[in-house]
Scaffold this motif. Sequence first.
Motif, PDB file in Angstrom:
ATOM      1  N   ALA A 204       0.838  -1.204   0.000  1.00 61.78           N
ATOM      2  CA  ALA A 204       0.000   0.000   0.000  1.00 61.78           C
ATOM      3  C   ALA A 204       0.870   1.250   0.000  1.00 61.78           C
ATOM      4  CB  ALA A 204      -0.938  -0.009   1.205  1.00 61.78           C
ATOM      5  N   ALA A 205       1.978   1.222   0.743  1.00 64.63           N
ATOM      6  CA  ALA A 205       2.897   2.359   0.722  1.00 64.63           C
ATOM      7  C   ALA A 205       3.459   2.570  -0.678  1.00 64.63           C
ATOM      8  CB  ALA A 205       4.029   2.134   1.730  1.00 64.63           C
ATOM      9  N   LEU A 206       3.815   1.477  -1.363  1.00 63.47           N
ATOM     10  CA  LEU A 206       4.290   1.579  -2.739  1.00 63.47           C
ATOM     11  C   LEU A 206       3.204   2.119  -3.665  1.00 63.47           C
ATOM     12  CD1 LEU A 206       6.345  -1.728  -3.146  1.00 63.47           C
ATOM     13  CD2 LEU A 206       7.252   0.604  -3.174  1.00 63.47           C
ATOM     14  N   ALA A 207       1.958   1.686  -3.452  1.00 64.34           N
ATOM     15  CA  ALA A 207       0.853   2.176  -4.282  1.00 64.34           C
ATOM     16  C   ALA A 207       0.667   3.677  -4.112  1.00 64.34           C
ATOM     17  CB  ALA A 207      -0.440   1.440  -3.929  1.00 64.34           C
ATOM     18  N   MET A 208       0.850   4.169  -2.879  1.00 62.87           N
ATOM     19  CA  MET A 208       0.723   5.599  -2.639  1.00 62.87           C
ATOM     20  C   MET A 208       1.835   6.358  -3.363  1.00 62.87           C
ATOM     21  SD  MET A 208      -1.455   7.380  -0.571  1.00 62.87           S
ATOM     22  CE  MET A 208      -1.907   7.934  -2.211  1.00 62.87           C
ATOM     23  N   ARG A 209       3.055   5.823  -3.284  1.00 66.58           N
ATOM     24  CA  ARG A 209       4.163   6.456  -4.000  1.00 66.58           C
ATOM     25  C   ARG A 209       3.935   6.410  -5.512  1.00 66.58           C
ATOM     26  NH1 ARG A 209       9.442   3.576  -2.337  1.00 66.58           N
ATOM     27  NH2 ARG A 209      10.183   4.854  -4.077  1.00 66.58           N
ATOM     28  N   HIS A 210       3.409   5.268  -5.997  1.00 60.60           N
ATOM     29  CA  HIS A 210       3.135   5.148  -7.434  1.00 60.60           C
ATOM     30  C   HIS A 210       2.078   6.155  -7.877  1.00 60.60           C
ATOM     31  CE1 HIS A 210       2.376   3.377 -11.349  1.00 60.60           C
ATOM     32  NE2 HIS A 210       1.100   3.292 -11.039  1.00 60.60           N
ATOM     33  N   ALA A 211       1.037   6.325  -7.088  1.00 64.70           N
ATOM     34  CA  ALA A 211      -0.038   7.257  -7.449  1.00 64.70           C
ATOM     35  C   ALA A 211       0.491   8.675  -7.646  1.00 64.70           C
ATOM     36  CB  ALA A 211      -1.121   7.248  -6.368  1.00 64.70           C
ATOM     37  N   ALA A 212       1.533   9.029  -6.894  1.00 65.31           N
ATOM     38  CA  ALA A 212       2.073  10.387  -6.939  1.00 65.31           C
ATOM     39  C   ALA A 212       3.362  10.478  -7.749  1.00 65.31           C
ATOM     40  CB  ALA A 212       2.332  10.865  -5.511  1.00 65.31           C
ATOM     41  N   ASP A 213       3.618   9.491  -8.590  1.00 68.18           N
ATOM     42  CA  ASP A 213       4.899   9.410  -9.297  1.00 68.18           C
ATOM     43  C   ASP A 213       4.860  10.211 -10.595  1.00 68.18           C
ATOM     44  OD1 ASP A 213       7.482   8.716  -9.824  1.00 68.18           O
ATOM     45  OD2 ASP A 213       7.057   6.646 -10.406  1.00 68.18           O
ATOM     46  N   PHE A 214       4.762  11.537 -10.419  1.00 67.36           N
ATOM     47  CA  PHE A 214       4.838  12.454 -11.548  1.00 67.36           C
ATOM     48  C   PHE A 214       5.201  13.827 -10.991  1.00 67.36           C
ATOM     49  CE2 PHE A 214       0.415  11.815 -10.281  1.00 67.36           C
ATOM     50  CZ  PHE A 214      -0.022  13.105 -10.003  1.00 67.36           C
ATOM     51  N   ALA A 215       5.485  14.760 -11.856  1.00 64.57           N
ATOM     52  CA  ALA A 215       6.038  16.052 -11.449  1.00 64.57           C
ATOM     53  C   ALA A 215       5.016  16.890 -10.668  1.00 64.57           C
ATOM     54  CB  ALA A 215       6.503  16.823 -12.675  1.00 64.57           C
ATOM     55  N   PRO A 216       5.479  17.616  -9.643  1.00 66.80           N
ATOM     56  CA  PRO A 216       4.566  18.475  -8.873  1.00 66.80           C
ATOM     57  C   PRO A 216       3.800  19.474  -9.728  1.00 66.80           C
ATOM     58  CG  PRO A 216       6.644  18.235  -7.704  1.00 66.80           C
ATOM     59  CD  PRO A 216       6.827  17.592  -9.052  1.00 66.80           C
ATOM     60  N   GLU A 217       4.441  19.976 -10.789  1.00 63.13           N
ATOM     61  CA  GLU A 217       3.729  20.949 -11.619  1.00 63.13           C
ATOM     62  C   GLU A 217       2.543  20.314 -12.347  1.00 63.13           C
ATOM     63  OE1 GLU A 217       7.680  19.984 -13.800  1.00 63.13           O
ATOM     64  OE2 GLU A 217       6.982  20.342 -11.731  1.00 63.13           O
ATOM     65  N   LEU A 218       2.634  19.012 -12.678  1.00 65.47           N
ATOM     66  CA  LEU A 218       1.491  18.329 -13.281  1.00 65.47           C
ATOM     67  C   LEU A 218       0.367  18.177 -12.268  1.00 65.47           C
ATOM     68  CD1 LEU A 218       3.228  15.486 -15.351  1.00 65.47           C
ATOM     69  CD2 LEU A 218       2.185  17.596 -16.218  1.00 65.47           C
ATOM     70  N   TYR A 219       0.718  17.911 -11.029  1.00 65.14           N
ATOM     71  CA  TYR A 219      -0.296  17.821  -9.969  1.00 65.14           C
ATOM     72  C   TYR A 219      -1.006  19.168  -9.807  1.00 65.14           C
ATOM     73  CZ  TYR A 219      -2.318  17.373  -5.304  1.00 65.14           C
ATOM     74  OH  TYR A 219      -3.182  17.368  -4.240  1.00 65.14           O
ATOM     75  N   ALA A 220      -0.223  20.240  -9.706  1.00 69.89           N
ATOM     76  CA  ALA A 220      -0.809  21.560  -9.479  1.00 69.89           C
ATOM     77  C   ALA A 220      -1.695  21.989 -10.643  1.00 69.89           C
ATOM     78  CB  ALA A 220       0.303  22.587  -9.261  1.00 69.89           C
ATOM     79  N   ARG A 221      -1.285  21.645 -11.853  1.00 66.96           N
ATOM     80  CA  ARG A 221      -1.992  22.118 -13.041  1.00 66.96           C
ATOM     81  C   ARG A 221      -3.158  21.233 -13.446  1.00 66.96           C
ATOM     82  NH1 ARG A 221       2.326  22.659 -16.036  1.00 66.96           N
ATOM     83  NH2 ARG A 221       2.168  20.744 -17.258  1.00 66.96           N
ATOM     84  N   SER A 222      -3.015  19.896 -13.219  1.00 68.08           N
ATOM     85  CA  SER A 222      -3.962  18.978 -13.856  1.00 68.08           C
ATOM     86  C   SER A 222      -4.696  18.054 -12.897  1.00 68.08           C
ATOM     87  CB  SER A 222      -3.198  18.130 -14.883  1.00 68.08           C
ATOM     88  OG  SER A 222      -4.068  17.417 -15.705  1.00 68.08           O
ATOM     89  N   VAL A 223      -4.172  17.846 -11.690  1.00 66.58           N
ATOM     90  CA  VAL A 223      -4.812  16.912 -10.762  1.00 66.58           C
ATOM     91  C   VAL A 223      -5.525  17.638  -9.630  1.00 66.58           C
ATOM     92  CG1 VAL A 223      -4.415  15.015  -9.138  1.00 66.58           C
ATOM     93  CG2 VAL A 223      -3.201  15.065 -11.327  1.00 66.58           C
ATOM     94  N   ARG A 224      -4.809  18.497  -8.942  1.00 66.57           N
ATOM     95  CA  ARG A 224      -5.409  19.175  -7.786  1.00 66.57           C
ATOM     96  C   ARG A 224      -6.707  19.922  -8.138  1.00 66.57           C
ATOM     97  NH1 ARG A 224      -3.367  21.004  -2.625  1.00 66.57           N
ATOM     98  NH2 ARG A 224      -4.476  22.865  -1.903  1.00 66.57           N
ATOM     99  N   PRO A 225      -6.778  20.630  -9.292  1.00 76.17           N
ATOM    100  CA  PRO A 225      -8.039  21.332  -9.602  1.00 76.17           C
ATOM    101  C   PRO A 225      -9.245  20.415  -9.723  1.00 76.17           C
ATOM    102  CG  PRO A 225      -6.247  22.194 -10.948  1.00 76.17           C
ATOM    103  CD  PRO A 225      -5.720  20.970 -10.276  1.00 76.17           C
ATOM    104  N   THR A 226      -9.038  19.132 -10.074  1.00 77.55           N
ATOM    105  CA  THR A 226     -10.175  18.218 -10.191  1.00 77.55           C
ATOM    106  C   THR A 226     -10.748  17.835  -8.829  1.00 77.55           C
ATOM    107  OG1 THR A 226      -8.847  16.170 -10.156  1.00 77.55           O
ATOM    108  CG2 THR A 226      -9.143  17.253 -12.287  1.00 77.55           C
TER     109      THR A 226
END
Length: 332
Positions: A204-226
Amino acid sequence: MTTTPLPLLHARDLPTTGGQLWSATAAVHALTAEQESAATEPEYVRLRRLLAPDRFEPAPPRETPSLENAFSEHDAFFGVARSHGPAEVFLRTLLVAEIDTALDLARTSSSLGPTERSRLVGGGSALLSHARHPGGGDLVRSPDVRAASPPDERTARLRWACGHRLFFAHLQAVTVTAACAAEAADAAEQAAFLDHTVLFCENAALAMRHAADFAPELYARSVRPTMTPPGVGSGFSGLQTRDHYYLVRSLEALRTRVLPAPVAAAAYDRLADALERLYGAHVHVCRHFGGDAGGSLRMEAGEEDSGTTGAERARQYAAMRVRRVRGTKRAA
């Protein structure tokens, strides 16, 4: 974010004894006995089609309306449908989530190492390969990642959803194996179930790391707003994770039922360490996406005191949960 919901069993329908769990593994073992291990996209797709429940009965609401609404919003966002059915659905959906993750790894590059990728998609096979069904090998194997492309906005959203679905399936496996450990007939059996619980905490810890395995700017621009209105309600939060709610209850029941034998005590200590790593993975995700500098969505919505950062709040929450697990653990 996903088109085909993953029909995870409602937590109250999960197997809770060794007998129920091994009946589930026997049913899935019979279903997959003639299948080659999956390591290419066509093999993944064939195996997924075999394992995915084609029909399932939706689980009725089981909690108070406010809690059920929060859980249901979280499920819907990540593409999860809660089902009612036989215990084997638990294992079938765990394997489906692992297959989806293998496909994601083949599609989009990963910072996880080869051993970590193998463990990430191997938990269901570990249950199937238990002593009752020896020699099964790894049904789902880590793919060849050499052709995988770096994450972009679309694949970052897909990874966020896919990784969370696997995370939920792993939390269910922690709940199941912890419940089986609590009902174990002797210390050796309890230790064996606890070792599976440790495995799934680490997965489960690995799954959490995998879920977030992309650049912070992609999270801020494309994931967090959803995860903000109008797509979801204000204050969308991991506290709405249904499977974690039931995991905590299962671990609290286990805590006072560890048998008075060194082998069981040692296994429980390994579990406490694994849980610390699991909660540490959540802190890692918070920090990776800027949580050391700002608050969580829940804090920003004013639903929690915003006098600290999101990462610090995650650390506090993790420490509280681990302390509870490390508390009194001997049966009276």
